[in-house]
Design a protein around this motif. Structure first.
Motif, mmCIF file in Angstrom:
data_model
loop_
_atom_site.group_PDB
_atom_site.id
_atom_site.type_symbol
_atom_site.label_atom_id
_atom_site.label_comp_id
_atom_site.label_asym_id
_atom_site.label_seq_id
_atom_site.Cartn_x
_atom_site.Cartn_y
_atom_site.Cartn_z
ATOM 1 N N UNK A 248 5.764 9.422 -6.555
ATOM 2 C CA UNK A 248 5.464 9.872 -5.198
ATOM 3 C C UNK A 248 3.958 9.872 -4.967
ATOM 4 N N UNK A 249 3.202 10.314 -5.967
ATOM 5 C CA UNK A 249 1.750 10.257 -5.836
ATOM 6 C C UNK A 249 1.278 8.819 -5.665
ATOM 7 N N UNK A 250 1.856 7.910 -6.421
ATOM 8 C CA UNK A 250 1.456 6.505 -6.313
ATOM 9 C C UNK A 250 1.786 5.955 -4.931
ATOM 10 N N UNK A 251 2.942 6.321 -4.398
ATOM 11 C CA UNK A 251 3.333 5.883 -3.059
ATOM 12 C C UNK A 251 2.351 6.355 -2.004
ATOM 13 N N UNK A 252 1.868 7.585 -2.161
ATOM 14 C CA UNK A 252 0.960 8.180 -1.182
ATOM 15 C C UNK A 252 -0.508 7.875 -1.456
ATOM 16 N N UNK A 253 -0.792 7.274 -2.604
ATOM 17 C CA UNK A 253 -2.180 6.984 -2.946
ATOM 18 C C UNK A 253 -2.941 8.197 -3.417
ATOM 19 N N UNK A 254 -2.233 9.202 -3.958
ATOM 20 C CA UNK A 254 -2.868 10.422 -4.446
ATOM 21 C C UNK A 254 -3.072 10.311 -5.950
ATOM 22 N N UNK A 255 -4.287 10.513 -6.390
ATOM 23 C CA UNK A 255 -4.606 10.443 -7.814
ATOM 24 C C UNK A 255 -4.594 11.848 -8.413
ATOM 25 N N UNK A 256 -4.523 11.931 -9.735
ATOM 26 C CA UNK A 256 -4.501 13.233 -10.406
ATOM 27 C C UNK A 256 -5.892 13.876 -10.275
ATOM 28 N N UNK A 257 -5.957 15.203 -10.299
ATOM 29 C CA UNK A 257 -7.250 15.881 -10.163
ATOM 30 C C UNK A 257 -8.233 15.460 -11.260
ATOM 31 N N UNK A 258 -9.521 15.416 -10.950
ATOM 32 C CA UNK A 258 -10.505 15.013 -11.948
ATOM 33 C C UNK A 258 -10.714 16.040 -13.059
ATOM 34 N N UNK A 259 -10.300 17.304 -12.819
ATOM 35 C CA UNK A 259 -10.422 18.358 -13.814
ATOM 36 C C UNK A 259 -9.462 19.480 -13.501
ATOM 37 N N UNK A 260 -9.249 20.349 -14.478
ATOM 38 C CA UNK A 260 -8.321 21.477 -14.317
ATOM 39 C C UNK A 260 -9.037 22.640 -13.663
#
Length: 265
Positions: A248-260
């Motif tokens: 779903x993230x890939x579909x929306x173009x959302x990447x994982x956060x750069x840090x916690x």
């Protein structure tokens, strides 16, 4: 006027089962008297809206966790922006379906057993994990009261009810830093005045270390993702539970956060 201000400025209390509006009942034009457009509607004049906006803005800036005040601010300042969002939804097949069917998100409409049975990594299972880890409930969202248009009232209610889905998609907790990051994403996505104000003034309560992290890493990431993703109000989240969060993230173009950011303030 004084009575109206007191009603708006009261802290949001959890509703009992006997007083809670049925969240599975969609917004529809009904007979609620000559001036009420939907069950919780409170008709207000432009002057009343201005006073409510000023009071709620002050309270929200003083206490960022006053979600009821943030709700009032959004309703009294976002009419034009809500029309833009409504039109975006109407032009999108999935968004148009949402406007037509008016789904609601609450404990009464969620099948928690089904979400619990979904595979690890699925969007539904990760959303349920978000609720559990952060000890939040979809039933705490304030009902729309001050929007003088039934369809726009549903748009802002839908925005509130998918807020936790955005936290899940963005991998953000509900601490102050996580909320500010989500507000930057929402500000870019929606242009709602309350989101912009929250994004700009929310950081005043952060520590110097968290502020540096926010400015150098998290704001650029949130802005980039907000610009790249399609309108998140056009996503029928209830039909995406079984989809993997990564897909779903890939579909929306959302990447994982750069840090916690969990555990930071």
């Amino acid at each position: 006027m004084a009575t109206l201000l007191r009603r708006a400025l009261l802290p949001l209390r959890p509703l009992s089962s006997s007083t809670r509006p049925a969240a599975d009942v969609p917004f529809r034009a009904r007979s609620h008297g000559a001036s009420r457009l939907y069950p919780d509607h409170i008709p207000t004049s432009p002057l009343q809206k201005a006073l409510l906006a000023a009071g709620s803005a002050g309270m929200a800036l003083y206490d960022p966790y006053r979600h009821d005040m943030i709700a009032v601010l959004g309703e009294t300042t976002g009419c034009w922006t809500l029309k833009v969002l409504r039109d975006q939804m109407k032009r999108d097949p999935e968004g148009a379906q949402i406007l037509q069917e008016r789904p609601r998100i609450s404990l009464s409409t969620l099948d928690l057993g089904k979400l619990q049975s979904l595979p690890e990594g699925s969007f539904g299972r990760e959303y349920l994990r978000f609720l559990d880890v952060n000890r939040v409930s979809p039933d705490t969202r304030a009902p729309t009261r001050f929007v003088d248009d039934e369809e726009l009232a549903y748009v802002i209610q839908r925005y509130r009810e998918v807020h936790d889905m955005l936290h899940t998609l963005l991998g953000m907790p509900t601490n102050i830093l996580g909320e500010i990051v989500v507000k930057w994403f929402e500000a870019v996505q929606t242009r709602l005045p309350m989101c912009i104000l929250g994004a700009l003034f929310g950081p005043v309560r952060l520590s110097a270390q968290s502020l540096q992290m926010l400015v150098s890493e998290l704001i650029p990431w949130a802005v980039e993702n907000g610009r790249r993703a399609p309108c998140v109000l056009n996503l029928y989240y209830e039909q995406r539970w079984e989809q993997s969060l990564s897909a779903l993230r890939e579909e929306l173009g959302i990447t994982v956060p750069p840090l916690c950011v969990r555990g930071r303030a």
